[in-house]
Design a protein around this motif. Structure first.
Motif, PDB file in Angstrom:
ATOM      1  N   UNK A 178     -11.417   0.708  12.937  1.00  0.00           N
ATOM      2  CA  UNK A 178     -11.376  -0.729  12.662  1.00  0.00           C
ATOM      3  C   UNK A 178     -11.754  -1.018  11.213  1.00  0.00           C
ATOM      4  N   UNK A 179     -12.694  -0.239  10.681  1.00  0.00           N
ATOM      5  CA  UNK A 179     -13.034  -0.386   9.256  1.00  0.00           C
ATOM      6  C   UNK A 179     -11.829  -0.063   8.385  1.00  0.00           C
ATOM      7  N   UNK A 180     -11.132   0.999   8.728  1.00  0.00           N
ATOM      8  CA  UNK A 180      -9.937   1.386   7.967  1.00  0.00           C
ATOM      9  C   UNK A 180      -8.899   0.269   8.010  1.00  0.00           C
ATOM     10  N   UNK A 181      -8.724  -0.332   9.166  1.00  0.00           N
ATOM     11  CA  UNK A 181      -7.770  -1.439   9.288  1.00  0.00           C
ATOM     12  C   UNK A 181      -8.152  -2.602   8.378  1.00  0.00           C
ATOM     13  N   UNK A 182      -9.435  -2.913   8.316  1.00  0.00           N
ATOM     14  CA  UNK A 182      -9.882  -4.000   7.433  1.00  0.00           C
ATOM     15  C   UNK A 182      -9.655  -3.651   5.965  1.00  0.00           C
ATOM     16  N   UNK A 183      -9.865  -2.410   5.600  1.00  0.00           N
ATOM     17  CA  UNK A 183      -9.654  -1.995   4.212  1.00  0.00           C
ATOM     18  C   UNK A 183      -8.172  -2.079   3.837  1.00  0.00           C
TER      19      UNK A 183
ATOM     20  N   UNK B  33      -6.449  -3.446   0.448  1.00  0.00           N
ATOM     21  CA  UNK B  33      -6.017  -2.394  -0.482  1.00  0.00           C
ATOM     22  C   UNK B  33      -4.730  -1.800   0.050  1.00  0.00           C
ATOM     23  N   UNK B  34      -3.583  -2.382  -0.318  1.00  0.00           N
ATOM     24  CA  UNK B  34      -2.287  -1.909   0.189  1.00  0.00           C
ATOM     25  C   UNK B  34      -2.029  -0.462  -0.225  1.00  0.00           C
ATOM     26  N   UNK B  35      -1.318   0.218   0.624  1.00  0.00           N
ATOM     27  CA  UNK B  35      -0.943   1.592   0.309  1.00  0.00           C
ATOM     28  C   UNK B  35      -2.023   2.613   0.579  1.00  0.00           C
TER      29      UNK B  35
ATOM     30  N   UNK C 240     -15.963  -7.310  -2.429  1.00  0.00           N
ATOM     31  CA  UNK C 240     -16.892  -7.289  -3.567  1.00  0.00           C
ATOM     32  C   UNK C 240     -17.046  -5.890  -4.148  1.00  0.00           C
ATOM     33  N   UNK C 241     -17.078  -4.866  -3.286  1.00  0.00           N
ATOM     34  CA  UNK C 241     -17.222  -3.494  -3.773  1.00  0.00           C
ATOM     35  C   UNK C 241     -15.978  -3.061  -4.531  1.00  0.00           C
ATOM     36  N   UNK C 242     -14.815  -3.338  -3.960  1.00  0.00           N
ATOM     37  CA  UNK C 242     -13.562  -2.964  -4.624  1.00  0.00           C
ATOM     38  C   UNK C 242     -13.436  -3.652  -5.977  1.00  0.00           C
ATOM     39  N   UNK C 243     -13.795  -4.942  -6.036  1.00  0.00           N
ATOM     40  CA  UNK C 243     -13.710  -5.687  -7.296  1.00  0.00           C
ATOM     41  C   UNK C 243     -14.671  -5.127  -8.336  1.00  0.00           C
ATOM     42  N   UNK C 244     -15.868  -4.754  -7.912  1.00  0.00           N
ATOM     43  CA  UNK C 244     -16.853  -4.206  -8.858  1.00  0.00           C
ATOM     44  C   UNK C 244     -16.366  -2.903  -9.467  1.00  0.00           C
TER      45      UNK C 244
END
Length: 325
Positions: free
Chosen positions: A254-259, A263-265, A304-308
């Protein structure tokens, strides 16, 4: 603010949760003293270092003199200092026992001797181990079945803390698995690690995608400490509270699905495991009944983590300083 609590000691205040909690306490008008040995440096506290109500004491919770000085003239202790996580405790088991149990017991004794009014302990939902009922939820009445040294030590101190009749108003907060940004960032936590690797374009290798775990943002873990400090003693004395939200129980898949939504691809591969001793869902109804609500959710943490990372605020998320073990 609870009028009975003016000055708060935060042990481990330069750490992942502590460096989020300290500014919250200052913002609410508390005077804050931090006791930390700066194993992970002290840069996480630079943003509050000049605050008039902030005091830093370099020291070690294992040192009796440091602890005696730290608890002097404080109204409450929030005890976060620990060797945190299963891998870190496996790597240094003797140190883990010395800090997470022996030093914690001494800290409680020192707080009692100094007539400190409140003692809030950062425990963990890992105390529950594997669910006896795969379809059920663990609540604060569920028998504790720790399956790691980290959880065993947390359980031992929590049982002592809540079983002690005299001394401070004692509260144990069983934190869900942490995620999110912090001034003392970590990338050895599941969601943070997954998001880092996805942002870097790496393939995620996910072991045991079907296993459950509860999650909570660092901001909310810190807010929970503040929340119980401000509740009447009758509501929190000798009580344990799970910290999180029922909707934040996730399987790894489920975490992977949210990511993938953000984050496409994303490339990922599941490696099936039949057993994981830390497979559990948790009910957070008790702390909800206390008036606590989370402010951040899994998609917020991913964003927020991805943006940082993408913007360069975190230049090298693979630096070893972001890993506890």
């Amino acid at each position: 603010m609870d009028n009975a609590v003016r000055r708060v000691l935060v042990t481990g205040g330069a750490g992942y949760v502590g460096s989020v909690l300290v500014p919250q306490l200052l913002h609410r008008g508390y005077a804050v003293r931090v006791l930390d040995n700066l194993r992970w440096e002290g840069t996480a506290l630079l943003g509050v270092a000049a605050a008039p109500a902030f005091e830093f004491q370099a020291g070690d919770v294992r040192d009796r003199d440091d602890v005696a000085r730290a608890v002097r003239d404080v109204d409450a202790v929030v005890h976060l200092a620990a060797i945190v996580g299963d891998p870190a405790c496996r790597l240094e088991p003797a140190l883990a026992e010395e800090i997470n149990l022996t030093a914690s017991l001494r800290l409680l004794d020192a707080a009692r001797a100094a007539r400190v009014g409140r003692f809030v302990f950062a425990s963990t939902c890992s105390n529950y181990g594997r669910m006896a009922d795969a379809a059920g939820y663990c609540d604060e009445t569920t028998p504790l079945r720790p399956v790691s040294l980290y959880a065993e030590l947390k359980v031992k101190f929590e049982e002592h803390l809540l079983g002690t009749a005299d001394g401070p108003c004692a509260t144990s907060l069983r934190f869900a698995t942490a995620y999110g940004l912090s001034s003392r960032m970590r990338f050895d936590l599941t969601l943070n690690e997954f998001t880092r690797d996805a942002t870097a374009g790496k393939e995620l290798i996910v072991y045991g995608e079907q296993f459950w775990r509860p999650y909570a943002h660092t901001t909310d873990l810190a807010r929970a400490c503040l929340h119980v400090l401000e509740r009447p003693e009758r509501d929190v004395h000798r009580q344990a509270f799970n910290v999180g939200d029922d909707a934040e129980n996730y399987q790894k898949a489920m975490l992977v699905q949210e990511i993938t939504k953000q984050i496409p691809g994303l490339r990922f591969r599941y490696v099936h495991k039949d057993e994981d001793p830390r497979d559990y869902r948790v009910s957070f109804e008790k702390i909800r009944a206390l008036g606590f609500r989370i402010a951040r959710r899994i998609p917020d943490g991913i964003r927020e983590i991805s943006a940082a990372i993408r913007t360069g605020l975190i230049r090298d998320p693979y630096d070893k300083k972001y890993v506890n073990a």
